[in-house]
Design an enzyme around this catalytic site. Sequence first.
Site, short mmCIF file in Angstrom:
data_model
loop_
_atom_site.label_atom_id
_atom_site.label_comp_id
_atom_site.label_asym_id
_atom_site.label_seq_id
_atom_site.Cartn_x
_atom_site.Cartn_y
_atom_site.Cartn_z
CG HIS A 52 173.56 20.59 -104.50
ND1 HIS A 52 174.11 19.70 -105.38
CD2 HIS A 52 172.39 20.01 -104.07
CE1 HIS A 52 173.32 18.65 -105.50
NE2 HIS A 52 172.26 18.80 -104.71
CG HIS A 57 175.13 15.98 -104.01
ND1 HIS A 57 175.41 16.06 -105.36
CD2 HIS A 57 173.85 15.55 -103.93
CE1 HIS A 57 174.35 15.70 -106.06
NE2 HIS A 57 173.38 15.40 -105.21
CG HIS A 110 168.61 20.82 -107.03
ND1 HIS A 110 167.54 19.97 -107.04
CD2 HIS A 110 169.53 20.25 -106.19
CE1 HIS A 110 167.80 18.93 -106.25
NE2 HIS A 110 169.00 19.08 -105.72
CG ASP A 127 171.22 16.63 -107.61
OD1 ASP A 127 171.96 15.83 -108.21
OD2 ASP A 127 170.83 16.45 -106.44
CG HIS A 165 170.69 11.74 -108.83
ND1 HIS A 165 170.53 10.88 -107.77
CD2 HIS A 165 170.88 12.97 -108.29
CE1 HIS A 165 170.61 11.55 -106.63
NE2 HIS A 165 170.82 12.83 -106.92
ZN LIG Z 1 170.36 17.74 -104.67
#
Ligand SMILES: [Zn+2]
Length: 253
Positions: A52, A57, A110, A127, A165
Amino acid sequence: MKIYPIPAFGDNYLWLAVHEGHALAVDPGDAAPIAAMLERHALKLDAILVTHHHSDHIDGIGELAERYGARVFGPADERIALIDEHVTEGSRIELPQLGCSFRVLEVPGHTRSHIAWYGSDTLFCGDTLFAAGCGRLFEGSPEQMWHSLSRIASLPLHTQIYCAHEYTEGNLRFALAVEPDNQALIARIRRVAQLRAAGRPSVPFALADELATNPFLRVREPAIIRRASEHAGRALPGAVDVFAALREWKNSF
Ligand SMILES: [Zn+2]
């Protein structure tokens, strides 16, 4: 294919998959630590997979692609420059030098164009799903996120999930507040505490563990429906309502 976490920005994991001198980077938010690993082990970077558009990222893509000639695969979103090949739901990419292939799952929630990469019993989910938690809904509705998580939940139980994460310990504290009597959760909290105390990542993790401990995947459990409903102060008639109430609760936890 062996997959290495490359810590960045405090709590991100950039992922580098390696096979016989070839490498694949997932969500390279920072080029420097990936380049250092490539140089140290004399690896050729063949491909970059993107989930994304968030900068943690994608910000390393340009430098890595230019320096190593890697081919960049990602969703069609004007906020992500430098994608060589846009992919959509069901797209399949073959990476013969890495001995693997990946299929694309569209998992909005997200962000609206978020995708996940699935192949070789491995899921790179950015995420969307975290260990014992899930991503915030920046651009999607609870319905969308719940649908996306349900698709991940229907993959084989032994799927190894590589999220972006290290949020696990905080997520587990919330999970315990939601489900204080879940013995699998209590056992996982102990395991993760040991890993983290030893300086090791709590990621990847098996889907089976998530189904047993992640409240966001367990919204049909009577105990969770009851707790979420108590906390929200209203009846929560469906799975999406429970999911939305948990997400709201977690936002201020
Ligand atoms: Zn994100």
